[in-house]
Design an enzyme around this catalytic site. Structure first.
Site: not given
Ligand code: IMP
Ligand code: MG
Length: 189
Positions: A114-115, A118, A146, A180
């Site tokens: 995963e990138d 969050d 994060k 990207r």
């Molecule tokens: P989560 O489900 O809230 O953990 O969100 C994860 C996804 O939100 C990541 O795979 C990203 O695509 C996007 N995301 C969360 N934070 C960032 C950020 O700082 N920059 C770009 N994309 C983000």
């Molecule tokens: Mg993503």
């Protein structure tokens, strides 16, 4: 030295189309060093078994392509595409698979790439879907974390960098599908 901010170079970066970036959080050299280390950690963690590296699109595409070249053992690569549906402005938090890997998952050692973590919502959902396929093992490798994901129910075994709580772009991460392709990771102004 590796995290040195190069304001003039970034300001004049034609890839940014005039958008200012606040700062470079991780430059190319820092990313290369860390991805090489992660590759070593992953190689050591899988002495046997059938390793399947599963990249979550689109955000992981650059990270994954660099990472797999640093994993010195046999492996297969496939991708997942997840989609979260909201009411248009606010995500309701349901995550569905819009592309399901064609590779057989049962009995494999799956490394989900995963990138950025969050809230952890995406990973919670994907991990529960993947667990049902009965892999031999299932681990997460995130480029960035994060560390605010108090709802994440799974351990993130491999992490590239702890990320500042800022909106980051580049090296696969986007803002409205832009940025990207930046070779560094920057926070937006
Ligand atoms: P989560 O489900 O809230 O953990 O969100 C994860 C996804 O939100 C990541 O795979 C990203 O695509 C996007 N995301 C969360 N934070 C960032 C950020 O700082 N920059 C770009 N994309 C983000
Ligand atoms: Mg993503």
């Amino acid at each position: 030295m590796s995290s040195t901010v190069r304001p003039f170079a970034v300001k004049s970066d034609p890839r940014l189309d005039g958008r200012a970036v606040k700062r470079i959080a991780f430059d190319e050299a820092a990313i290369t060093t860390r991805v090489t280390e992660l590759g070593r950690e992953i190689t050591a963690a899988y002495p046997d078994g059938n390793l399947l590296v599963l990249g979550l699109l689109k955000g992981s595409f650059i990270f994954l392509s660099d990472l797999v070249r640093q994993i010195i053992r046999p492996l297969q690569v496939d991708f997942l595409v997840a989609s979260s549906y909201g009411d248009g402005t606010v995500s309701r938090g349901s995550v569905n698979l819009v592309y399901d890997p064609e590779t057989e998952l049962e009995g494999k050692d799956i490394l989900l790439v995963e990138d950025i973590v969050d809230s952890g919502r995406t990973l919670n959902r994907l991990m529960s879907i993947l667990k049902e396929r009965e892999p031999r093992s299932l681990e997460i490798c995130a480029l960035l974390h994060k560390r605010i994901a108090n709802g994440l129910q799974y351990d993130t075994r491999f992490v590239g960098f702890d990320a500042p709580n800022e909106f980051l772009v580049g090296y696969g991460l986007d803002h409205a599908e832009n940025f990207r392709h930046l070779p560094y990771i920057a926070s937006l102004q």
